[in-house]
Design a protein around this motif. Structure first.
Motif, PDB file in Angstrom:
ATOM      1  N   TYR A   1       4.176   5.331   4.749  1.00 53.21           N
ATOM      2  CA  TYR A   1       4.766   4.336   3.846  1.00 53.21           C
ATOM      3  C   TYR A   1       6.247   4.627   3.641  1.00 53.21           C
ATOM      4  O   TYR A   1       7.100   3.728   3.713  1.00 53.21           O
TER       5      TYR A   1
ATOM      6  N   MET B   1       8.281   3.589   6.621  1.00 53.74           N
ATOM      7  CA  MET B   1       8.516   2.137   6.630  1.00 53.74           C
ATOM      8  C   MET B   1       9.599   1.765   5.617  1.00 53.74           C
ATOM      9  O   MET B   1      10.495   0.956   5.895  1.00 53.74           O
TER      10      MET B   1
ATOM     11  N   SER C   1       1.617  -0.375   4.056  1.00 55.85           N
ATOM     12  CA  SER C   1       2.712  -1.340   4.001  1.00 55.85           C
ATOM     13  C   SER C   1       2.584  -2.308   2.837  1.00 55.85           C
ATOM     14  O   SER C   1       3.575  -2.895   2.411  1.00 55.85           O
TER      15      SER C   1
ATOM     16  N   SER D   1      -1.020  -1.369   9.116  1.00 53.00           N
ATOM     17  CA  SER D   1      -0.010  -1.292  10.181  1.00 53.00           C
ATOM     18  C   SER D   1      -0.033  -2.530  11.061  1.00 53.00           C
ATOM     19  O   SER D   1       1.016  -3.019  11.499  1.00 53.00           O
TER      20      SER D   1
ATOM     21  N   MET E   1       1.802  -5.265   9.332  1.00 46.17           N
ATOM     22  CA  MET E   1       3.238  -4.965   9.290  1.00 46.17           C
ATOM     23  C   MET E   1       3.888  -5.340  10.612  1.00 46.17           C
ATOM     24  O   MET E   1       4.985  -5.926  10.652  1.00 46.17           O
TER      25      MET E   1
END
Length: 649
Positions: A512, A515, A535, A596, A599
């Motif tokens: 996280y 990201m 995410s 993921s 995302m």
């Protein structure tokens, strides 16, 4: 659930090798490959039987992890392995010298919804019999073993649900005495509404129950002085007022006394507890500046043998004089290497000891104190010998922008000056967790490739006391992220890191954070890597609705991140301006693969180009913990190639 016992022949266990009192010399001109770092540990968490003559451990066989039972003195011809198929192996423990129990879990479809189901299997030492305990009666959670007999009989107390529906009385666990040899069960405690956890003393008397009402956020403590009296409510707590219940870690030989942990001084300490008044008495032990870990009971189960904690590195304080002396003697023998007593026989005369360093995976040894001999059971890695020394590891401390002191673990490439190096910032998962000076295959791989690696224990991490943990409240992706950026600035100021060659790499919460770095602070990082990262916090909370106490969990998450949308990277795909590698296992039960996958879809929809701006790799058989060697290898290969493209060493 199916569990199959198979024969494992030709094991490399039990090779005689004395422990030298001198630190080994480094290997000359080692030629390693990515596969060496991706290899599963040959042995993990070995546990000795009460007589000290048998060992159960997790062992790597053909790239998979199996539960293996072995006889210490009979060599590889007396080794059995438990193949668990798609089940997770969560824990294992000896009941007596002939029987072992193991906690296993798997996802099961119930009325069209996936539920995680846990069970206890008992395994006869010679492999001739396996029993799935409470198989026909248990519901979702059925692996809470609250007592094991100490008289040699194969008896345990098992607390388990009989229904998954909260409006059914069986939703609240009952307690049965189970003969693990036959599977026969005898009812001990009936289920009670809202009582989720039961506790027994060393005699097997269930003495305490902890109740919690998730809707009202209130708890209660039920207690009785022995196994015959009626339970009465002796304490209540309201979580909304930040109240808590004091639950014993150990019932002592005095039925009116117990031992409990409390952080009234800021960090955990062990105290005597008066069960009649619930008042804490004499402080028994603390590790100033650090919280405590698990305790080790004495042979009778009524006193403390030791307590574990993590300072800059894992440590143990032994109350048992015999174990304290043995620890001191081993420490002297192994020199600068670190020795940890992992498991002991009931009489404390036979034990498994791990010897290693943060730059060496080390080995497990069998020590028979009566014979005065220590021989090797297994190296942790057959790629890195006990003479191998890889990248040096140490703890540093830096100041965050608001003056908060933060500890971090620094690893630099072996044989190179720590000056102007390509740099990896690696935040841990959790986030209520922490890093320490320990062997880490990810970190050592990156250092071998030429990167300096820094692992900050940012605010909100565990292990440093209540106040430090509370500084993370409301700070997901905010001040916690600033702490990571401040770690980079420290490394640049110290001359360790090249500010133009910095990448963030992390898993779970660390994913996280990676990201968030790619979205919020792209100027600071040339690239980012997220493995099993989160995410979308709101989606994570929807997923958590299938688990117990999800309302309380949501309360906690709201404390950590009051505005989910504002700190969820999935809502800011257009702002991603640094290349990111997203990897996730399809069988991840901790963080859904959709975190993921979606995302990546958002990045594509925002005009980002797969292979240039982002790379998404989904592993069809991988879980959250890299249980398969093939998944470890693929991850390191993808990580290696990505870094060569975007932040070459």
């Amino acid at each position: 659930m199916k569990a199959v016992l198979t024969s494992l022949m030709g094991s490399a266990l039990f090779l005689a090798l004395p422990v030298s009192a001198q630190s080994p010399a480094p290997d000359s001109a080692p030629t390693w490959t990515v596969k060496d770092f991706a290899a599963l540990p040959l042995m993990e968490q070995p546990a000795l039987s009460p007589d000290g003559l048998h060992i159960a451990s997790r062992v790597a066989v053909n790239g998979e992890q199996l539960l293996v039972i072995a006889d210490v003195h009979d060599g590889p011809n007396r080794v059995r392995s438990l193949a668990l198929g798609d089940n997770d192996l969560n824990w294992w423990q000896w009941v007596n010298d002939d029987w072992l129990i193991a906690g296993i879990g798997a996802e099961s479809n119930v009325q069209g919804m996936p539920w995680y189901v846990s069970r206890v299997a008992s395994v006869k030492r010679d492999g001739s019999k396996i029993n799935m305990l409470a198989k026909s009666a248990a519901a979702q959670n059925a692996d809470d073993v609250i007592w094991i007999a100490r008289d040699g009989t194969p008896r345990i107390l098992l607390a388990y649900q009989t229904s998954i529906f909260s409006n059914d009385p069986g939703f609240w666990p009952k307690v049965d005495e189970v003969d693990v040899g036959t599977g026969k069960m005898r009812s001990v405690i009936a289920s009670r509404q809202h009582v989720r956890n039961w506790y027994a003393d060393a005699t097997g008397a269930v003495r305490m129950g902890v109740g919690y009402n998730d809707s009202s956020r209130t708890g209660k403590l039920l207690y009785r002085p022995d196994g015959r009296a009626n339970f009465r409510v002796v304490d209540r707590a309201d979580r909304r007022r930040d109240e808590s219940l004091v639950v014993p870690l150990l019932f002592t030989a005095d039925p009116a006394k117990a031992i409990a942990s409390d952080d009234r001084e800021g960090t955990d300490a062990l105290y005597e507890l008066d069960l009649a008044t619930l008042e804490l008495g004499r402080k028994i032990f603390s590790a100033p500046g650090f919280d405590l870990g698990g305790i080790t009971e004495d042979a009778a189960g009524t006193g403390l043998a030791g307590v574990r904690y993590t300072g800059d590195a894992p440590a143990v304080h032994w109350f048992d004089a015999n174990l304290a002396k043995i620890q001191a003697d081993i420490d002297k023998a192994v020199g600068e290497r670190r020795a940890r007593i992992i498991s002991t026989s009931r009489d404390g005369q036979r034990m498994v000891v791990h010897v290693g360093t943060p730059d060496q995976p080390g080995a497990y040894y069998y020590y028979d104190t009566a014979a005065g001999a220590m021989s090797i059971l297994s190296r942790v890695s057959d790629r890195f010998t006990t003479k191998t020394r890889l990248a040096p590891v140490k703890t540093i401390r830096y100041k965050a922008r608001d003056g908060l002191e933060i500890a971090a673990v620094l690893t630099v490439p072996a044989g190179r000056d720590a000056k102007n190096l390509p740099f990896i910032l690696m935040p841990h998962g959790g986030p209520f967790a922490r890093d320490a000076e320990e062997w880490d295959w990810w970190v050592q791989f990156l250092a071998w490739r030429g990167y300096a690696v820094l692992q900050p224990n940012y605010r909100g991490s565990s292990g440093y006391g209540r106040a430090f943990a509370e500084k993370g409240e409301g700070q997901w992706g905010l001040a916690m992220q600033d702490d990571l950026n401040d770690a980079v600035d420290w490394a640049v100021q110290q001359g360790i890191a090249d500010p133009k060659r910095v990448c963030m790499v992390g898993a779970s919460y660390g994913g996280y954070a990676a990201m968030r770095a790619a979205q919020r602070d792209p100027a600071k990082y040339r690239c980012a890597v997220s493995y099993a990262g989160v995410s979308d916090l709101a989606a994570m909370m929807r997923y958590d609705q299938r688990f117990l106490y999800h309302s309380t969990r949501k309360d906690w998450m709201k404390e950590q991140a009051p505005d989910f949308a504002a700190v969820s990277p999935i809502h800011f795909a257009g702002q991603f301006a640094t290349p990111i590698l997203l990897m996730h296992g399809k069988k991840d039960r901790r963080v859904q693969v959709s975190q993921s996958r979606e995302m990546a879809e958002k990045l594509k929809a925002a005009g980002k180009v797969q292979g240039r701006d982002y790379l998404y790799v989904e592993q069809p058989l991988a879980d959250h913990h890299f249980s398969r060697e093939a998944d470890r290898l693929e991850f390191l290969e993808k990580l290696d190639a990505f870094l060569k493209d975007h932040n070459p060493a």
